[in-house]
Design a protein around this motif. Structure first.
Motif, mmCIF file in Angstrom:
data_model
loop_
_atom_site.group_PDB
_atom_site.id
_atom_site.type_symbol
_atom_site.label_atom_id
_atom_site.label_comp_id
_atom_site.label_asym_id
_atom_site.label_seq_id
_atom_site.Cartn_x
_atom_site.Cartn_y
_atom_site.Cartn_z
ATOM 1 N N LYS A 439 -17.811 -4.073 4.771
ATOM 2 C CA LYS A 439 -19.083 -4.100 3.783
ATOM 3 C C LYS A 439 -19.973 -4.515 3.924
ATOM 4 C CE LYS A 439 -17.003 -7.881 1.923
ATOM 5 N NZ LYS A 439 -16.950 -9.118 1.082
ATOM 6 N N ASN A 440 -20.951 -5.383 4.881
ATOM 7 C CA ASN A 440 -22.057 -4.610 5.108
ATOM 8 C C ASN A 440 -22.576 -3.659 6.233
ATOM 9 O OD1 ASN A 440 -21.222 -5.111 7.850
ATOM 10 N ND2 ASN A 440 -21.251 -7.125 8.087
ATOM 11 N N GLY A 441 -21.354 -2.468 6.254
ATOM 12 C CA GLY A 441 -21.845 -1.086 6.618
ATOM 13 C C GLY A 441 -21.856 -0.973 8.658
ATOM 14 N N THR A 442 -21.083 -2.040 9.023
ATOM 15 C CA THR A 442 -20.867 -2.041 10.392
ATOM 16 C C THR A 442 -20.275 -1.071 11.383
ATOM 17 O OG1 THR A 442 -20.939 -4.700 11.169
ATOM 18 C CG2 THR A 442 -23.358 -3.541 11.271
ATOM 19 N N TRP A 443 -19.192 -1.124 10.563
ATOM 20 C CA TRP A 443 -18.188 -0.549 10.348
ATOM 21 C C TRP A 443 -17.735 0.561 9.976
ATOM 22 C CZ3 TRP A 443 -13.544 1.707 8.179
ATOM 23 C CH2 TRP A 443 -12.652 1.736 9.445
ATOM 24 N N PHE A 444 -17.820 1.191 10.977
ATOM 25 C CA PHE A 444 -17.044 3.255 9.931
ATOM 26 C C PHE A 444 -15.671 3.533 10.336
ATOM 27 C CE2 PHE A 444 -18.891 6.641 7.658
ATOM 28 C CZ PHE A 444 -20.057 5.703 6.897
ATOM 29 N N PRO A 445 -15.085 4.168 9.860
ATOM 30 C CA PRO A 445 -13.757 5.044 10.363
ATOM 31 C C PRO A 445 -13.869 6.238 11.550
ATOM 32 C CG PRO A 445 -14.132 5.448 7.587
ATOM 33 C CD PRO A 445 -15.295 5.395 7.959
ATOM 34 N N PRO A 446 -13.671 6.657 12.430
ATOM 35 C CA PRO A 446 -13.933 7.173 13.661
ATOM 36 C C PRO A 446 -13.533 8.817 12.924
ATOM 37 C CG PRO A 446 -11.469 6.041 14.328
ATOM 38 C CD PRO A 446 -12.124 5.768 12.129
ATOM 39 N N VAL A 447 -14.583 9.889 13.953
ATOM 40 C CA VAL A 447 -14.587 10.871 14.186
ATOM 41 C C VAL A 447 -13.696 11.769 13.231
ATOM 42 C CG1 VAL A 447 -16.486 10.797 15.141
ATOM 43 C CG2 VAL A 447 -14.312 11.984 16.185
ATOM 44 N N ILE A 448 -13.260 12.799 12.194
ATOM 45 C CA ILE A 448 -12.593 13.314 11.653
ATOM 46 C C ILE A 448 -12.714 14.903 12.236
ATOM 47 C CG2 ILE A 448 -11.247 15.156 10.222
ATOM 48 C CD1 ILE A 448 -13.121 12.677 8.315
ATOM 49 N N GLN A 449 -11.787 14.938 13.441
ATOM 50 C CA GLN A 449 -12.420 16.323 14.961
ATOM 51 C C GLN A 449 -11.307 17.169 14.074
ATOM 52 O OE1 GLN A 449 -11.781 14.585 18.340
ATOM 53 N NE2 GLN A 449 -13.485 16.142 19.758
ATOM 54 N N LYS A 450 -11.535 18.686 14.398
ATOM 55 C CA LYS A 450 -10.722 19.450 14.185
ATOM 56 C C LYS A 450 -10.063 20.423 15.278
ATOM 57 C CE LYS A 450 -11.094 24.753 13.144
ATOM 58 N NZ LYS A 450 -11.902 26.067 12.660
ATOM 59 N N VAL A 451 -9.401 20.699 15.541
ATOM 60 C CA VAL A 451 -8.169 20.568 16.883
ATOM 61 C C VAL A 451 -7.943 22.524 16.654
ATOM 62 C CG1 VAL A 451 -8.413 18.314 16.967
ATOM 63 C CG2 VAL A 451 -6.118 19.376 16.431
ATOM 64 N N ASN A 452 -7.058 22.637 17.670
ATOM 65 C CA ASN A 452 -6.086 23.857 17.438
ATOM 66 C C ASN A 452 -5.033 23.358 17.247
ATOM 67 O OD1 ASN A 452 -8.220 25.575 18.677
ATOM 68 N ND2 ASN A 452 -7.787 24.802 21.017
ATOM 69 N N SER A 453 -4.193 24.109 16.171
ATOM 70 C CA SER A 453 -2.947 23.601 15.888
ATOM 71 C C SER A 453 -1.702 23.913 16.991
ATOM 72 C CB SER A 453 -2.371 25.231 14.709
ATOM 73 O OG SER A 453 -3.323 25.125 13.661
#
Length: 453
Positions: A439-453
């Motif tokens: 709620k206070n913005g100190t936590w964020f989800p990890p990166v969304i990273q494109k990878v090779n299929s």
């Protein structure tokens, strides 16, 4: 001499009365275009964005009441894992209703006792602002039982003594209740069907405002100003600057009605400025990090007309941050490109920052195609992951979520969300009853990273 002069004037007027009348009528015809002050580009854009928030919910009300034939003061019991509106949460079972009251009649909502699973009964106004939530956290003294929906400032005689009053600002209110499925959908459905309404027979209900058809792909244009007075009267707006916005809206509407040339000017600003600005904002609005974007004002918008529009456009009936925070997965962090169903992506949650540790109730990640924000079709009918779908952790205790058209080599199938090829999509990461770091913005989800299929 004065009499003769007066007589001459009278004869002159009689002789030229047709000319005078004609000139007067011409003056009346042309004066509106001069009297209507020309609005600036910013005034037109702001007016459009202000009105769009209401139009999106009028569209939804029409869909609910007239297309789906739900009507008013009836509960729609949505099947588990389904809903007709954009951005549905597939982890809960919904109940929804347009509740209509008047000065003499309250409507009574009966809420069953619900234990050991998340639920909330949410009430919203006609602009998408949350009026209140009723559950065991927000109203511990009356989390279930009878709720009396009452028009503010009235005292209907049919309010039971043991009912909790819910005062609403106008004669219609949207009720949306959610019960967590929690791996036992049959029990959730049993509880769902225990929500009932007690409705007096003589409530006077105003019909939905008739508006032009439009879609998320093809938004409404200058027609948005064609029924300004009727639309603004259809629901009061609690936004602090509502009166200022509405004054400007009326200025734009008056100018547009004055002439075809004026309407052409308005159309041009909408096509080149206002609508492109809004569409651009839908691709990332709020705090951005790691390919995700979040806003902390859903359901309580203050003076933020764009935020209200985006919520009403992409996730109708968003709730407040005490109930849920929505992170939108929008972009590949390395390239900055929008997420696309042709590609494969991964999200790795460290063992010390797993989703379970950030929500008091539950979490989920769901995939929706753009621009309709409905679930992406796939052969598995699998649209997301949550805390009860059995995701598998890595050997080091971390959690990897995979998103792509095919199961990546070496990935756990339980951790994979299939995509629809050729379609842009977004991820909606929900944390219900989020913890303070979220709620206070100190936590964020990890990166969304494109990878090779």
């Amino acid at each position: 001499m004065e009499i003769n002069d007066s007589s001459s004037q009278i004869r002159f007027i009689k002789k030229n009365i047709l000319k005078i009348f004609t000139l007067g009528m011409l003056f009346l015809l042309v004066i509106p275009s001069f009297a209507a002050a020309k609005p600036t580009e910013d005034e037109i854009t702001d007016s459009y964005l202000y009105m769009l928030g209401r139009y999106l919910l009028i569209r939804q009300e029409n869909q609910d009441v007239n297309v789906e034939k739900l009507g008013y003061n009836k509960i729609k019991y949505n099947s588990p894992g389904s809903s007709e509106f954009a951005n549905p949460n597939l982890d809960v079972v919904y109940m929804e209703s347009w509740i209509a009251v008047d000065k003499d009649n309250a409507v009574i909502l009966n809420v069953p006792e619900i234990k050991d699973r998340y639920y909330t009964v949410q009430f919203l106004d006609g602009w998408g602002e949350v009026l209140t939530n009723i559950n065991d956290r927000t109203s511990p003294d009356h989390p279930y039982g009878k709720l009396a929906i009452v028009l503010k400032g009235t005292n209907p005689k049919n309010v039971p003594k043991d009912a909790l009053k819910i005062e609403v600002p106008f004669n219609k209110v949207k009720m949306l209740a959610r019960i967590e499925l929690k791996g036992t959908p049959d029990e959730a459905v049993r509880l769902q069907k225990m929500f009932t309404l007690e409705v007096p027979a003589n409530i006077k209900i105003a019909p939905v405002v008739s508006i032009p058809d439009f879609t998320n792909s093809k938004l409404i244009g200058s027609e948005i100003f064609s029924k300004t007075d009727e639309v603004l009267k259809s629901y009061p707006d609690s936004m602090p600057k509502a009166s200022e916005y509405q004054k400007t809206v009326k200025k734009v509407a008056d100018y547009m009605k004055a002439s075809a040339e004026n309407k052409k000017y308005i159309d041009n600003i909408l096509e080149t400025k206002a609508i492109p600005k809004f569409i651009e904002k839908t691709n990332g609005f709020g705090v951005e990090k790691n390919g995700w974007v979040v806003t902390y004002g859903a359901g309580e918008f203050g003076n933020d007309i764009i935020l209200r529009d985006i919520v009403n456009y992409a996730g109708t009936w968003g709730n407040t941050t005490n109930e849920v925070i929505y992170f939108g997965g929008m972009k590949d962090v390395d390239t900055g490109q929008l997420l696309n169903g042709n590609n494969t992506y991964k999200i790795v949650f460290p063992k010390e920052s797993l989703p379970d540790s950030m929500a008091e109730a539950f979490w989920s990640i769901t995939l929706y195609n753009k621009p309709d924000y409905h679930v992406a079709k796939n052969a598995l009918n699998k649209y997301g992951l949550n805390n009860i779908t059995g995701v598998q952790k890595n050997k080091d205790g971390s959690l990897t979520v995979w998103i792509g058209p095919e199961l990546p080599k070496g990935a756990f199938q339980k951790n994979w969300i299939p995509t629809e090829k050729g379609r842009e999509f977004i991820l909606n990461f929900r944390l219900y009853v989020p913890k303070e770091p979220v709620k206070n913005g100190t936590w964020f989800p990890p990166v969304i990273q494109k990878v090779n299929s």
